[in-house]
Design a protein around this motif. Structure first.
Motif, PDB file in Angstrom:
ATOM      1  N   LEU A 144      41.071 -37.543  46.007  1.00 39.01           N
ATOM      2  CA  LEU A 144      42.127 -38.543  45.852  1.00 39.01           C
ATOM      3  C   LEU A 144      41.944 -39.692  46.838  1.00 39.01           C
ATOM      4  O   LEU A 144      42.230 -40.850  46.508  1.00 39.01           O
ATOM      5  CB  LEU A 144      43.498 -37.886  46.050  1.00 39.01           C
ATOM      6  CG  LEU A 144      43.926 -36.924  44.934  1.00 39.01           C
ATOM      7  CD1 LEU A 144      45.250 -36.248  45.296  1.00 39.01           C
ATOM      8  CD2 LEU A 144      44.048 -37.662  43.600  1.00 39.01           C
ATOM      9  N   VAL A 145      41.455 -39.364  48.032  1.00 36.06           N
ATOM     10  CA  VAL A 145      41.118 -40.438  48.979  1.00 36.06           C
ATOM     11  C   VAL A 145      40.022 -41.313  48.383  1.00 36.06           C
ATOM     12  O   VAL A 145      39.994 -42.534  48.561  1.00 36.06           O
ATOM     13  CB  VAL A 145      40.664 -39.856  50.329  1.00 36.06           C
ATOM     14  CG1 VAL A 145      40.132 -40.952  51.249  1.00 36.06           C
ATOM     15  CG2 VAL A 145      41.815 -39.110  51.006  1.00 36.06           C
ATOM     16  N   GLY A 146      39.137 -40.666  47.612  1.00 39.54           N
ATOM     17  CA  GLY A 146      38.043 -41.399  46.978  1.00 39.54           C
ATOM     18  C   GLY A 146      38.485 -42.372  45.906  1.00 39.54           C
ATOM     19  O   GLY A 146      37.677 -43.152  45.402  1.00 39.54           O
ATOM     20  N   VAL A 147      39.785 -42.333  45.540  1.00 39.60           N
ATOM     21  CA  VAL A 147      40.304 -43.335  44.607  1.00 39.60           C
ATOM     22  C   VAL A 147      40.095 -44.728  45.174  1.00 39.60           C
ATOM     23  O   VAL A 147      39.998 -45.702  44.435  1.00 39.60           O
ATOM     24  CB  VAL A 147      41.801 -43.069  44.310  1.00 39.60           C
ATOM     25  CG1 VAL A 147      42.440 -44.229  43.581  1.00 39.60           C
ATOM     26  CG2 VAL A 147      41.939 -41.800  43.482  1.00 39.60           C
ATOM     27  N   SER A 148      40.007 -44.815  46.508  1.00 36.29           N
ATOM     28  CA  SER A 148      39.728 -46.111  47.118  1.00 36.29           C
ATOM     29  C   SER A 148      38.398 -46.679  46.626  1.00 36.29           C
ATOM     30  O   SER A 148      38.188 -47.894  46.648  1.00 36.29           O
ATOM     31  CB  SER A 148      39.700 -45.979  48.647  1.00 36.29           C
ATOM     32  OG  SER A 148      38.702 -45.038  49.047  1.00 36.29           O
ATOM     33  N   HIS A 149      37.510 -45.786  46.162  1.00 39.23           N
ATOM     34  CA  HIS A 149      36.230 -46.237  45.607  1.00 39.23           C
ATOM     35  C   HIS A 149      36.456 -47.112  44.379  1.00 39.23           C
ATOM     36  O   HIS A 149      35.934 -48.219  44.284  1.00 39.23           O
ATOM     37  CB  HIS A 149      35.379 -45.027  45.239  1.00 39.23           C
ATOM     38  CG  HIS A 149      34.094 -45.355  44.552  1.00 39.23           C
ATOM     39  ND1 HIS A 149      34.019 -45.641  43.206  1.00 39.23           N
ATOM     40  CD2 HIS A 149      32.826 -45.443  45.015  1.00 39.23           C
ATOM     41  CE1 HIS A 149      32.773 -45.899  42.883  1.00 39.23           C
ATOM     42  NE2 HIS A 149      32.026 -45.771  43.964  1.00 39.23           N
ATOM     43  N   VAL A 163      30.909 -48.133  51.037  1.00 44.62           N
ATOM     44  CA  VAL A 163      32.132 -48.188  51.840  1.00 44.62           C
ATOM     45  C   VAL A 163      32.852 -46.846  51.854  1.00 44.62           C
ATOM     46  O   VAL A 163      33.367 -46.406  52.891  1.00 44.62           O
ATOM     47  CB  VAL A 163      33.071 -49.294  51.308  1.00 44.62           C
ATOM     48  CG1 VAL A 163      34.446 -49.202  51.962  1.00 44.62           C
ATOM     49  CG2 VAL A 163      32.468 -50.671  51.561  1.00 44.62           C
ATOM     50  N   THR A 164      32.881 -46.172  50.734  1.00 42.41           N
ATOM     51  CA  THR A 164      33.708 -44.954  50.607  1.00 42.41           C
ATOM     52  C   THR A 164      32.899 -43.658  50.581  1.00 42.41           C
ATOM     53  O   THR A 164      33.472 -42.593  50.335  1.00 42.41           O
ATOM     54  CB  THR A 164      34.554 -45.040  49.319  1.00 42.41           C
ATOM     55  OG1 THR A 164      33.676 -45.035  48.169  1.00 42.41           O
ATOM     56  CG2 THR A 164      35.401 -46.294  49.298  1.00 42.41           C
ATOM     57  N   TYR A 165      31.614 -43.706  50.861  1.00 47.96           N
ATOM     58  CA  TYR A 165      30.766 -42.530  50.686  1.00 47.96           C
ATOM     59  C   TYR A 165      31.183 -41.297  51.492  1.00 47.96           C
ATOM     60  O   TYR A 165      31.065 -40.172  50.986  1.00 47.96           O
ATOM     61  CB  TYR A 165      29.312 -42.874  51.023  1.00 47.96           C
ATOM     62  CG  TYR A 165      28.361 -41.736  50.728  1.00 47.96           C
ATOM     63  CD1 TYR A 165      27.955 -41.463  49.423  1.00 47.96           C
ATOM     64  CD2 TYR A 165      27.880 -40.920  51.744  1.00 47.96           C
ATOM     65  CE1 TYR A 165      27.108 -40.408  49.142  1.00 47.96           C
ATOM     66  CE2 TYR A 165      27.026 -39.868  51.475  1.00 47.96           C
ATOM     67  CZ  TYR A 165      26.634 -39.619  50.172  1.00 47.96           C
ATOM     68  OH  TYR A 165      25.796 -38.581  49.898  1.00 47.96           O
ATOM     69  N   PRO A 166      31.666 -41.416  52.728  1.00 49.43           N
ATOM     70  CA  PRO A 166      31.984 -40.202  53.503  1.00 49.43           C
ATOM     71  C   PRO A 166      32.912 -39.218  52.787  1.00 49.43           C
ATOM     72  O   PRO A 166      32.779 -38.005  52.975  1.00 49.43           O
ATOM     73  CB  PRO A 166      32.641 -40.765  54.766  1.00 49.43           C
ATOM     74  CG  PRO A 166      31.979 -42.089  54.955  1.00 49.43           C
ATOM     75  CD  PRO A 166      31.807 -42.635  53.556  1.00 49.43           C
ATOM     76  N   HIS A 167      33.809 -39.699  51.954  1.00 48.91           N
ATOM     77  CA  HIS A 167      34.715 -38.764  51.267  1.00 48.91           C
ATOM     78  C   HIS A 167      33.949 -37.844  50.321  1.00 48.91           C
ATOM     79  O   HIS A 167      34.371 -36.715  50.075  1.00 48.91           O
ATOM     80  CB  HIS A 167      35.794 -39.532  50.483  1.00 48.91           C
ATOM     81  CG  HIS A 167      35.421 -39.827  49.061  1.00 48.91           C
ATOM     82  ND1 HIS A 167      34.708 -40.953  48.694  1.00 48.91           N
ATOM     83  CD2 HIS A 167      35.625 -39.131  47.915  1.00 48.91           C
ATOM     84  CE1 HIS A 167      34.518 -40.937  47.389  1.00 48.91           C
ATOM     85  NE2 HIS A 167      35.058 -39.853  46.888  1.00 48.91           N
ATOM     86  N   GLU A 168      32.804 -38.312  49.796  1.00 50.70           N
ATOM     87  CA  GLU A 168      32.025 -37.477  48.886  1.00 50.70           C
ATOM     88  C   GLU A 168      31.412 -36.293  49.611  1.00 50.70           C
ATOM     89  O   GLU A 168      31.332 -35.189  49.063  1.00 50.70           O
ATOM     90  CB  GLU A 168      30.928 -38.311  48.209  1.00 50.70           C
ATOM     91  CG  GLU A 168      31.435 -39.313  47.189  1.00 50.70           C
ATOM     92  CD  GLU A 168      30.330 -39.758  46.246  1.00 50.70           C
ATOM     93  OE1 GLU A 168      29.444 -38.931  45.943  1.00 50.70           O
ATOM     94  OE2 GLU A 168      30.357 -40.917  45.835  1.00 50.70           O
ATOM     95  N   VAL A 169      30.954 -36.515  50.841  1.00 47.97           N
ATOM     96  CA  VAL A 169      30.372 -35.426  51.628  1.00 47.97           C
ATOM     97  C   VAL A 169      31.431 -34.372  51.924  1.00 47.97           C
ATOM     98  O   VAL A 169      31.202 -33.167  51.748  1.00 47.97           O
ATOM     99  CB  VAL A 169      29.775 -35.979  52.937  1.00 47.97           C
ATOM    100  CG1 VAL A 169      29.274 -34.832  53.825  1.00 47.97           C
ATOM    101  CG2 VAL A 169      28.634 -36.947  52.644  1.00 47.97           C
TER     102      VAL A 169
END
Length: 358
Positions: A199-204, A241-247
């Protein structure tokens, strides 16, 4: 032979689409185009997705000595996966990915288009152009809904792709059996592991789609190349920009709700990655991800715009199914020779009701 006899598939599609109520037709067209585009791109880039997921979870998808033999991590990883697991290894997780992407992109594009339509007609102006902030609202709403709906399938995908480099577990076999097993052994917590960072990755998407809409409008005169450029640029910017949430998401999904979890939740995962691996830990697999997502974005958006255009043409009352040996321009009524109405890539103009202008 009539045109309809020459193209029975086109005629059947036309009859089906035209039989649907006009206020529902645009939603269905967006859903079909999104589903088709997502499936095409997922199949094309699946081998890179396997490598990316293994890098995120296990730091290296192949032994260090394999990389030392020559070639970069990505090339050697693909080679070793193919050598040890065959073609099947290159496409692990494709089945749940397709199962997830069909509703994911269908729901996403449909919700996104409908939210844009709502925002466009709020003040009763049919010619209103949305601001970047309004594009972001539409993207966040659509992204949140699809993440909640499809998270269990992404959990299955992650486990199928990483189980070959994890010892001591009974292998998962198949999408449906994996869903049942995770639900039985771990309950809803297992099926929805990694949902918070997702859900944080929605920023992507909140970054990608406004950038895409802006660039597509600026590059409208460039046709196909404009869409490709807008797709690639917006995806690269948003992914980096948003890659860390994927890890974080992949590691939580891979461990699930085991008895001895490696991480106790999102915050603990973020802290341990920082303490043990530093900033590099948050970007493991990022290069592979960019190699994967950039062509995937180009394929997805280009396919979506093209499929949607064709479906809109077919569903129009003036459409006549083409014959096999006739010039395409001669097959269309004057209404369909109007290129401003069905230009290939810019989105169709909508009237105040949010439907395709007729």
């Amino acid at each position: 032979m009539t045109h309809n006899d020459a193209d029975p598939v086109g005629s059947a599609m036309k009859s089906w689409l035209q039989g649907i109520r006009e206020d529902q037709r645009d939603k269905l067209v967006s859903a079909l185009a999104g589903a088709g585009a997502g499936a095409i791109s997922a199949t094309f880039v699946c081998p890179l997705d396997v490598v990316k997921t293994r890098l995120q979870v296990h730091k290296a998808p192949v032994p260090d000595q394999a990389v030392a033999k020559g070639g970069g991590v990505i090339v050697r990883s693909l080679a070793v996966i193919f050598q040890n697991e065959g073609v099947a290894g290159m496409y692990r997780g494709l089945s749940p990915t397709i199962f997830a992407l069909l509703p994911n992109w269908a729901v996403y594009f449909t919700a996104y288009e409908q939210m844009k339509g709502y925002l466009e007609r709020r003040d009763g102006s049919p010619d209103k152009k949305l601001s970047p902030g309004e594009h972001m609202i539409a993207a966040v709403v659509a992204g949140s809904a699809t993440n909640i709906a499809t998270n269990p399938l992404w959990v299955v995908k992650t486990r199928l792709q990483t189980q070959q480099v994890k010892s001591g577990i009974a292998p998962y076999v198949g999408t449906l059996s994996s869903l049942v097993r995770i639900g039985r052994e771990e309950g809803l917590r297992g099926l929805y592991s990694g949902l918070v960072p997702a859900l944080v990755g929605v920023s992507h998407v909140a970054v990608q789609f406004p950038v895409y809409e802006h660039l597509k409008e600026r590059l409208a005169d460039s046709g196909t190349f404009g869409v490709i450029g807008a797709s690639a640029a917006s995806k690269m910017i948003a992914s980096t920009v948003t890659y860390p949430h994927e890890v974080v998401r992949s590691r939580l999904q891979e461990q699930g709700s085991s008895a001895n979890p490696r991480y106790n939740g999102v915050v603990d995962c973020v802290q341990k990655i920082w303490k043990q691996e530093g900033i590099r830990g948050y970007y493991r697999g990022c290069a592979t991800n960019l190699m994967r997502t950039t062509p995937a974005a180009v394929i997805t958006f280009t396919s979506f715009e093209y499929i949607k255009k064709r479906l809109l043409e077919i569903s129009s009352p003036g459409y006549s199914a083409p014959g096999p040996s006739e010039d395409s321009k001669a097959k269309r009524t004057p209404e369909h020779n109007d290129s401003s109405k069905f230009s290939t890539f810019p989105r169709p103009q909508k009237d105040s009701s949010g439907c395709i202008a007729s």
